[in-house]
Design a protein around this motif. Structure first.
Motif, PDB file in Angstrom:
ATOM      1  N   ARG A 131      11.548  -4.302  65.097  1.00  0.00           N
ATOM      2  CA  ARG A 131      11.471  -4.453  66.603  1.00  0.00           C
ATOM      3  C   ARG A 131      11.276  -5.523  67.320  1.00  0.00           C
ATOM      4  N   CYS A 163      12.057  -8.084  59.758  1.00  0.00           N
ATOM      5  CA  CYS A 163      13.200  -8.625  60.083  1.00  0.00           C
ATOM      6  C   CYS A 163      14.510  -7.740  59.749  1.00  0.00           C
ATOM      7  N   GLY A 164      15.380  -8.092  60.473  1.00  0.00           N
ATOM      8  CA  GLY A 164      16.786  -7.386  60.114  1.00  0.00           C
ATOM      9  C   GLY A 164      16.932  -6.283  61.352  1.00  0.00           C
ATOM     10  N   SER A 165      17.948  -5.436  60.898  1.00  0.00           N
ATOM     11  CA  SER A 165      18.271  -4.402  61.937  1.00  0.00           C
ATOM     12  C   SER A 165      17.340  -3.209  62.115  1.00  0.00           C
ATOM     13  N   GLY A 166      16.401  -3.163  60.956  1.00  0.00           N
ATOM     14  CA  GLY A 166      15.207  -2.060  61.287  1.00  0.00           C
ATOM     15  C   GLY A 166      14.167  -2.612  62.153  1.00  0.00           C
ATOM     16  N   ARG A 189      10.551 -10.665  65.631  1.00  0.00           N
ATOM     17  CA  ARG A 189      11.134  -9.511  65.386  1.00  0.00           C
ATOM     18  C   ARG A 189      10.603  -9.316  64.011  1.00  0.00           C
TER      19      ARG A 189
END
Length: 290
Positions: free
Chosen positions: A59, A54-57, A51
């Motif tokens: 892909r 990293c994190g919610s933003g 990912r």
């Protein structure tokens, strides 16, 4: 094979990279290198989900790690040709240019020391598609109403026509088993993706070769949910053409049955005198692949 026009060459120490324009960065390379440094060498390629950022933003991507071939012959091949990672990127691009679908590659790279391959990687975008066997089980397990039956036959016809066009253009997939075909249903349509293209090759149209027959065996030897002998014949009808079969095509069909029996014996230890219909019945006693 030449570098695809949409990719740039990059070098970092012993690493030679092909990276997609406007999708690569030093931070991305650092994240990939971290995975490479933490991976222990293995006989077979390893696939990791990555990912970034990293994190919610971020892909999701898939990072496939390759290691040197074993033995003298394998090492010599690695020395004289691109790594599987670079070949997979280039073949995926060639497929896309010709109207087929493959997971979009962000980058591929190989690390060499004195010409000897040490490591390689292929980074692809996660696609919204699933293995065809899983979708067959979900959507086409009997009993089927007329709408779902028509949809299944439309899927088979499209896959047959795509496979025929693949071969007509000189492509031979390295391992065209059902697990390497992903599908994305879109209302009444379906899009097929060809996965794992590191052994896919394209031969000039004027080159006589019969390797395309291997792809038919690879597709045919697996028992699949909801796929009957009639469905297999419908696929061949689409692949060979909607017309009366010639004697040569009938010989091909007999050869395909014989090779399918042989491969099931070699791979699954299944040897039985039952009919081909019974041998390949998806919910029958020999359906180890379903």
């Amino acid at each position: 094979m030449a570098r695809p026009a949409s990719y740039l060459r990059r070098y970092d120490g012993g690493w030679r990279l092909l990276v997609l324009r406007d999708a690569w960065s030093d931070a991305f390379w650092a994240a990939v290198r971290s995975e490479l440094e933490n991976a222990a060498p293995a006989r077979h390629p390893l696939t990791r989900r990555l990912r970034f950022p990293c994190g919610s933003g971020g892909r999701d991507y898939f990072l496939k790690l390759y290691f040197p071939s074993t033995g003298v012959a394998g090492g010599l091949k690695d020395l004289l040709r691109d790594s599987k990672a670079l070949r997979a990127l280039k073949q995926g691009e060639a497929l896309s240019r010709n109207g087929f679908h493959a997971p979009p590659a962000i980058a591929a790279g190989e690390e060499r020391m004195c010409g000897l391959l040490r490591r390689a990687f292929l980074l692809t975008v996660e696609i919204e598609a699933r293995p065809i066997a899983a979708l067959l089980r979900e959507q086409f397990t009997p009993p089927l109403d007329r709408m779902r039956l028509a949809r299944k036959r439309a899927w088979l016809r499209k896959l047959a026509l795509e496979t025929r066009r693949l071969h007509e253009l000189g492509f031979v997939h390295g391992d065209l088993v059902p697990s390497n075909i992903f599908a994305r249903p879109e209302q009444e349509e379906v899009t097929f993706f060809y996965m794992d293209n590191d052994r896919t090759r394209r031969y000039p149209a004027w080159t006589p070769q019969r390797l395309w027959r291997r792809n038919l065996v690879q597709l045919n030897r697996f028992v699949l949910p909801g796929i009957s002998l009639q469905d297999r014949m419908r696929f061949l009808r689409g692949y060979l053409g909607e017309r009366p079969w010639t004697e040569g095509e009938r010989r091909l069909i007999r050869w395909l049955e014989s090779k399918t029996r042989q491969r099931r014996k070699e791979c699954e230890r299944i040897e039985t005198p039952v009919s081909f219909r019974e041998l390949m019945r998806w919910n029958g006693p020999f359906a180890r692949n379903s």
